[in-house]
Scaffold this motif. Structure first.
Motif, PDB file in Angstrom:
ATOM      1  N   PHE A  84       0.613 -38.758  12.646  1.00  0.00           N
ATOM      2  CA  PHE A  84       0.124 -38.629  11.268  1.00  0.00           C
ATOM      3  C   PHE A  84      -1.403 -38.572  11.239  1.00  0.00           C
ATOM      4  O   PHE A  84      -2.004 -37.674  10.645  1.00  0.00           O
ATOM      5  N   VAL A  85      -2.046 -39.508  11.942  1.00  0.00           N
ATOM      6  CA  VAL A  85      -3.509 -39.568  11.967  1.00  0.00           C
ATOM      7  C   VAL A  85      -4.085 -38.348  12.679  1.00  0.00           C
ATOM      8  O   VAL A  85      -5.074 -37.745  12.223  1.00  0.00           O
ATOM      9  N   PHE A  86      -3.473 -37.956  13.794  1.00  0.00           N
ATOM     10  CA  PHE A  86      -3.981 -36.845  14.597  1.00  0.00           C
ATOM     11  C   PHE A  86      -3.902 -35.525  13.837  1.00  0.00           C
ATOM     12  O   PHE A  86      -4.834 -34.713  13.875  1.00  0.00           O
ATOM     13  N   MET A  87      -2.797 -35.309  13.124  1.00  0.00           N
ATOM     14  CA  MET A  87      -2.651 -34.078  12.353  1.00  0.00           C
ATOM     15  C   MET A  87      -3.685 -34.009  11.231  1.00  0.00           C
ATOM     16  O   MET A  87      -4.270 -32.946  10.973  1.00  0.00           O
ATOM     17  N   LEU A  88      -3.908 -35.139  10.568  1.00  0.00           N
ATOM     18  CA  LEU A  88      -4.923 -35.163   9.511  1.00  0.00           C
ATOM     19  C   LEU A  88      -6.308 -34.910  10.099  1.00  0.00           C
ATOM     20  O   LEU A  88      -7.123 -34.172   9.527  1.00  0.00           O
ATOM     21  N   PHE A  89      -6.580 -35.518  11.259  1.00  0.00           N
ATOM     22  CA  PHE A  89      -7.886 -35.339  11.915  1.00  0.00           C
ATOM     23  C   PHE A  89      -8.127 -33.872  12.256  1.00  0.00           C
ATOM     24  O   PHE A  89      -9.179 -33.301  11.936  1.00  0.00           O
ATOM     25  N   PHE A  94     -10.511 -28.540  11.300  1.00  0.00           N
ATOM     26  CA  PHE A  94     -10.405 -27.086  11.185  1.00  0.00           C
ATOM     27  C   PHE A  94     -10.848 -26.619   9.798  1.00  0.00           C
ATOM     28  O   PHE A  94     -11.550 -25.616   9.666  1.00  0.00           O
ATOM     29  N   LEU A  95     -10.413 -27.344   8.765  1.00  0.00           N
ATOM     30  CA  LEU A  95     -10.676 -26.920   7.391  1.00  0.00           C
ATOM     31  C   LEU A  95     -12.147 -27.043   7.013  1.00  0.00           C
ATOM     32  O   LEU A  95     -12.657 -26.269   6.208  1.00  0.00           O
ATOM     33  N   SER A  96     -12.840 -28.016   7.613  1.00  0.00           N
ATOM     34  CA  SER A  96     -14.241 -28.248   7.256  1.00  0.00           C
ATOM     35  C   SER A  96     -15.221 -27.451   8.122  1.00  0.00           C
ATOM     36  O   SER A  96     -16.432 -27.555   7.940  1.00  0.00           O
ATOM     37  N   ALA A  97     -14.701 -26.677   9.084  1.00  0.00           N
ATOM     38  CA  ALA A  97     -15.570 -25.895   9.967  1.00  0.00           C
ATOM     39  C   ALA A  97     -16.387 -24.890   9.165  1.00  0.00           C
ATOM     40  O   ALA A  97     -15.857 -24.188   8.297  1.00  0.00           O
ATOM     41  N   PHE A 211      -7.012 -21.658   7.551  1.00  0.00           N
ATOM     42  CA  PHE A 211      -5.568 -21.551   7.312  1.00  0.00           C
ATOM     43  C   PHE A 211      -4.807 -22.473   8.251  1.00  0.00           C
ATOM     44  O   PHE A 211      -3.869 -23.174   7.845  1.00  0.00           O
ATOM     45  N   SER A 212      -5.198 -22.486   9.524  1.00  0.00           N
ATOM     46  CA  SER A 212      -4.567 -23.380  10.497  1.00  0.00           C
ATOM     47  C   SER A 212      -4.756 -24.836  10.088  1.00  0.00           C
ATOM     48  O   SER A 212      -3.844 -25.656  10.195  1.00  0.00           O
ATOM     49  N   GLY A 213      -5.945 -25.163   9.582  1.00  0.00           N
ATOM     50  CA  GLY A 213      -6.215 -26.528   9.139  1.00  0.00           C
ATOM     51  C   GLY A 213      -5.345 -26.937   7.973  1.00  0.00           C
ATOM     52  O   GLY A 213      -4.833 -28.067   7.921  1.00  0.00           O
ATOM     53  N   ILE A 214      -5.154 -26.023   7.012  1.00  0.00           N
ATOM     54  CA  ILE A 214      -4.295 -26.316   5.859  1.00  0.00           C
ATOM     55  C   ILE A 214      -2.865 -26.592   6.316  1.00  0.00           C
ATOM     56  O   ILE A 214      -2.218 -27.542   5.848  1.00  0.00           O
ATOM     57  N   CYS A 215      -2.358 -25.778   7.240  1.00  0.00           N
ATOM     58  CA  CYS A 215      -0.993 -25.973   7.750  1.00  0.00           C
ATOM     59  C   CYS A 215      -0.847 -27.343   8.408  1.00  0.00           C
ATOM     60  O   CYS A 215       0.148 -28.049   8.194  1.00  0.00           O
ATOM     61  N   LEU A 216      -1.838 -27.744   9.208  1.00  0.00           N
ATOM     62  CA  LEU A 216      -1.778 -29.046   9.873  1.00  0.00           C
ATOM     63  C   LEU A 216      -1.864 -30.187   8.867  1.00  0.00           C
ATOM     64  O   LEU A 216      -1.184 -31.214   9.020  1.00  0.00           O
ATOM     65  N   LEU A 217      -2.681 -30.039   7.842  1.00  0.00           N
ATOM     66  CA  LEU A 217      -2.781 -31.075   6.812  1.00  0.00           C
ATOM     67  C   LEU A 217      -1.455 -31.236   6.071  1.00  0.00           C
ATOM     68  O   LEU A 217      -1.018 -32.368   5.800  1.00  0.00           O
ATOM     69  N   VAL A 218      -0.814 -30.130   5.757  1.00  0.00           N
ATOM     70  CA  VAL A 218       0.485 -30.189   5.067  1.00  0.00           C
ATOM     71  C   VAL A 218       1.509 -30.906   5.937  1.00  0.00           C
ATOM     72  O   VAL A 218       2.238 -31.790   5.471  1.00  0.00           O
ATOM     73  N   ASN A 223       4.579 -35.806   7.211  1.00  0.00           N
ATOM     74  CA  ASN A 223       4.893 -36.873   8.166  1.00  0.00           C
ATOM     75  C   ASN A 223       4.552 -38.231   7.570  1.00  0.00           C
ATOM     76  O   ASN A 223       5.285 -39.207   7.751  1.00  0.00           O
ATOM     77  N   GLY A 224       3.430 -38.329   6.840  1.00  0.00           N
ATOM     78  CA  GLY A 224       3.041 -39.587   6.206  1.00  0.00           C
ATOM     79  C   GLY A 224       4.050 -40.035   5.170  1.00  0.00           C
ATOM     80  O   GLY A 224       4.390 -41.222   5.083  1.00  0.00           O
ATOM     81  N   VAL A 225       4.546 -39.078   4.375  1.00  0.00           N
ATOM     82  CA  VAL A 225       5.576 -39.405   3.376  1.00  0.00           C
ATOM     83  C   VAL A 225       6.843 -39.896   4.061  1.00  0.00           C
ATOM     84  O   VAL A 225       7.488 -40.857   3.612  1.00  0.00           O
ATOM     85  N   SER A 226       7.209 -39.253   5.180  1.00  0.00           N
ATOM     86  CA  SER A 226       8.395 -39.670   5.940  1.00  0.00           C
ATOM     87  C   SER A 226       8.256 -41.104   6.445  1.00  0.00           C
ATOM     88  O   SER A 226       9.199 -41.903   6.365  1.00  0.00           O
ATOM     89  N   ILE A 227       7.070 -41.450   6.947  1.00  0.00           N
ATOM     90  CA  ILE A 227       6.824 -42.814   7.427  1.00  0.00           C
ATOM     91  C   ILE A 227       6.925 -43.806   6.276  1.00  0.00           C
ATOM     92  O   ILE A 227       7.531 -44.877   6.400  1.00  0.00           O
TER      93      ILE A 227
END
Length: 236
Positions: A84-89, A94-97, A211-218, A223-227
């Motif tokens: 969860f943390v790694f995907m958000l990171f 990616f999104l802030s690049a 776009f890749s960053g948005i996909c990873l954030l989603v 995953n966070g909701v699942s936890i």
């Protein structure tokens, strides 16, 4: 809609994962773009094939060498939170690049390791250039270890199966999907870069990375909701 079989689900998951990891702008994509512009499509494609080959090797190590380790309850719980943390990171990174950077690198120490590996092996061919670029990027291996932990311990949202079942056939299908996704991306970048200047501007590359960053954030938020739902069940 007909239900996906475990093998098809694993292959599709691997294909999308291979595309997402290949999209962010880094040493491999920049090397392919420069090679395509200067030396043509074939040279750029060989760099991409080398990179994809090492990518698949790292993916294979993650999905075959750590699968039993992820079955330990404590490790599984820890990896769920870490994923969860790694995907958000990664998603935020990616999104802030704002420039074309190497987003799967993790600090100066990782960069020094990549430089030392490059100096030791000193690739002389296009294929080995791409191969060594990924070999020295430990962020790629970490990505696949986290992906293996997540995909092998979570059910897909529209089927009763895990994203990747703990079977040789499912793992092979996932790895094959990764190879297809990565090679398709590098083929496209090689072709576009060899067709002339301006087709792959920095702005276009950044949009791909975002776009890749948005996909990873989603994926991270899901995953966070699942936890959170699992914790709520235990409290009840």
């Amino acid at each position: 809609m007909p239900e996906l079989t475990p093998i098809l689900l694993s292959a599709l998951t691997g294909f999308i994962s291979g595309l997402l990891l290949s999209m962010p702008v880094g040493p491999v994509n920049l090397t392919i773009i420069n090679g395509g512009a200067q030396r043509g499509f074939k040279y750029a494609l060989l760099i991409g094939l080398g990179a994809a080959t090492m990518d698949v090797i790292y993916c294979t190590i993650a999905f075959t060498g750590f699968s039993s380790f992820f079955g330990i309850p404590f490790v599984k719980t820890f990896m769920e939170v870490f994923t969860f943390v790694f995907m958000l990171f990664l998603g935020i990174k990616f999104l802030s690049a704002k420039t074309v950077i190497a987003p799967t690198q993790f600090g100066a120490a990782a960069s020094r390791i990549e430089e030392r590996i490059g100096e030791k092996l000193h690739p002389h061919s296009a294929f080995m250039t791409g191969f060594v670029r990924v070999l020295g990027n430990l962020g790629v291996l970490l990505f696949w270890i986290v992906a293996a932990a997540y995909f092998m311990s979570h059910e897909a949202y529209f089927t009763p199966y895990e994203w990747v079942e703990d079977t040789i056939a499912a793992k092979a299908a996932f790895i094959t999907g990764v190879a297809l996704g990565a090679n398709l991306w590098f083929f496209a970048v090689s072709w576009l870069s060899s067709r002339g200047q301006g087709r792959l501007s920095e702005q276009t590359l950044l949009r791909m990375e975002h776009f890749s960053g948005i996909c990873l954030l989603v994926l991270g938020l899901i995953n966070g909701v699942s936890i959170a739902l699992q914790l709520a069940k235990h409290k009840i």
